[in-house]
Design an enzyme around this catalytic site. Sequence first.
Site, PDB file in Angstrom:
ATOM      1  CD  GLU A  27      -2.880   1.107   2.427  1.00 58.42           C
ATOM      2  OE1 GLU A  27      -2.950   0.070   3.104  1.00 58.42           O
ATOM      3  OE2 GLU A  27      -3.658   2.071   2.561  1.00 58.42           O
ATOM      4  CG  ASN A  72      -7.705   2.297   5.404  1.00 60.48           C
ATOM      5  OD1 ASN A  72      -8.528   1.440   5.133  1.00 60.48           O
ATOM      6  ND2 ASN A  72      -7.205   2.446   6.624  1.00 60.48           N
ATOM      7  CD  GLU A 173     -10.152  -2.617   6.078  1.00 62.82           C
ATOM      8  OE1 GLU A 173     -10.094  -1.507   6.627  1.00 62.82           O
ATOM      9  OE2 GLU A 173      -9.490  -3.602   6.454  1.00 62.82           O
ATOM     10  CE1 TYR A 244      -3.448  -6.298   8.938  1.00 59.34           C
ATOM     11  CE2 TYR A 244      -5.670  -5.389   8.811  1.00 59.34           C
ATOM     12  CZ  TYR A 244      -4.427  -5.617   8.237  1.00 59.34           C
ATOM     13  OH  TYR A 244      -4.163  -5.164   6.969  1.00 59.34           O
ATOM     14  CD  GLU A 292      -6.065  -4.773   4.180  1.00 61.89           C
ATOM     15  OE1 GLU A 292      -5.853  -4.447   5.373  1.00 61.89           O
ATOM     16  OE2 GLU A 292      -6.537  -3.993   3.327  1.00 61.89           O
ATOM     17  CD  GLN A 351       0.192  -2.414   3.921  1.00 66.10           C
ATOM     18  OE1 GLN A 351       1.040  -1.798   3.302  1.00 66.10           O
ATOM     19  NE2 GLN A 351      -0.943  -1.832   4.315  1.00 66.10           N
TER      20      GLN A 351
HETATM   21  O1  AHR Z   1      -3.030  -2.712   6.213  1.00 63.81           O
HETATM   22  C1  AHR Z   1      -3.275  -1.525   6.906  1.00 63.81           C
HETATM   23  C2  AHR Z   1      -4.721  -1.064   6.766  1.00 63.81           C
HETATM   24  O2  AHR Z   1      -5.548  -1.976   7.441  1.00 63.81           O
HETATM   25  C3  AHR Z   1      -5.288  -1.023   5.378  1.00 63.81           C
HETATM   26  O3  AHR Z   1      -5.024   0.160   4.719  1.00 63.81           O
HETATM   27  C4  AHR Z   1      -6.757  -1.165   5.618  1.00 63.81           C
HETATM   28  O4  AHR Z   1      -7.414  -1.782   4.542  1.00 63.81           O
HETATM   29  C5  AHR Z   1      -6.849  -1.952   6.913  1.00 63.81           C
HETATM   30  O5  AHR Z   1      -7.698  -1.366   7.808  1.00 63.81           O
END
Ligand code: AHR
Length: 517
Positions: A27, A72, A173, A244, A292, A351
């Site tokens: 990103e 994002n 998202e 996450y 993600e 990432q």
């Molecule tokens: O990976 C970091 C952020 O986490 C990304 O930009 C978003 O899609 C998610 O909330």
Amino acid sequence: MRHARVLLDRDFAIGDTDPRLFGAFVEHLGRCVYGGIYEPGHPTADAQGFRGDVLALIKELGVTIVRYPGGNFVSGYNWEDGVGPLAARPTRLDLAWFSTESNGFGTNEFIDWCRAAHVEPMLAVNLGTRGGDAARNLVEYCNHPGGSSYAELRRAHGYPEPHGVKFWCLGNEMDGPWQMEHKTATEYGRVAAEAAKLMRWVDPSLILAACGSTSRNMPTFGRWDDEVLEHTFELVDFLSLHTYLNNYRGDSAAFLAAPDLMDFFIEEVIAIADAVAARRRSRKRLLLSFDEWNVWYRTRRTRQDRVKEGWPVAPPILEEIYTMEDALAFGGACISLLNHADRVKCACLAQLVNVIAPIMTETGGGAWRQTIFYPFQHMSRHGRGRVLKCQVHSETYAAAYYDPRGSLDQEFPIPAAPYLKLAAVATAGGGLSLFALNRDLGQPMTVSVEARGFADLAVAEALELRHHDLSAVNSRAAPDRVAPQPLERVESDGGKVTLGLAPASWNLITLAPRRGA
Ligand code: AHR
């Protein structure tokens, strides 16, 4: 000492792993692009500014597909800003990460970088501040051979051949209020359906993924996915999901149990997608893109964690330093993905470099592997094949996982997490790969595996990742503090494999038919 028993049969499979399961994510965020994959003037950079040391580590990691440019970021991105002569590219405020975007790196540089990294490109389109029109123009720019204005623009920019990008994400998202021009499920469903239609009219060969729920903890989880699919079911191939994992509470046992919530999440999304199919009397089975996933919490909770004031360019944000413990939870997530290989046909580790990443760099300096590098590498290198259904007999423990994502700040019970979390993959040539996580923090474990339908197997490679200090990390000064070591306690005889796993350890065992067997 704990004991676990595993029974598997070469004929009983969950599904084949798709190479796209081993993807990652780049990103425009912090130092992921600038100072990560791209650093003109770096001693290892090529003529285009791609860091050679980072490319080498990415190849070693075994990444197959890379999602770009957000995240994002994409929900405010004008793709036109990032193509054409550098001097003419505008400098913009990035409202996703409150930094300044130079646009020195854009779509064409990304495609060139993917070729250099030997990975497939995956592009996300902006369905926040923009919509179907900008999306179909980008598809025309990337994939149309010529004779139309955007295709000719690409050619004028030095790319006579189409980029041929197959896999596209319809926004990012969009259920999250933090997203630029966040939408309700109905609003997003309509925009995604229309964008999909236009994009496919330009290039019918596209593979499209709609945004599912950002996490299982979103207040709209379930209803969002159902409504979005009401609009897009016939038009898309994939529904996305994100997770996450965190250990905010310092509860290691719950943290290591948390990947089981990914299993629940995947199974719940499948149930919703199949319910939508059933309502339509459709036999279509939607695939999932876990586009993600990672451990992320230390650099997440407060605005100060995520934003550096003053609109800096490529600030060092979200630079999570991963511990041994993180690598264990991360390994559990790898096992969850493998064990759903029938429906999760794409996944992106979020990432790739510097930003919540397996690879770290020093600007102008070196690059090194974080702890989470290793489970991913093992999964990608040795997880290609048919994932087998395994009967795992292991004692279990109860945990309560805390997840503040979304507006629900609450505990998620995991009533029976097996101490042994395991995946088994039948590989080419009659081989078998075992990925085994011992989640007991204090006790070693013996595991007896009965592998039916295989020839007599010999151990090809056996590695363990463990450290007496679960907070141990790798750094520039000590890049190999946490690294795989040979696993000594493995025996294989006539289809019976016995493993001796250390407490709190990630283990990879590969087996191949014994010569003459
Ligand atoms: O990976 C970091 C952020 O986490 C990304 O930009 C978003 O899609 C998610 O909330």
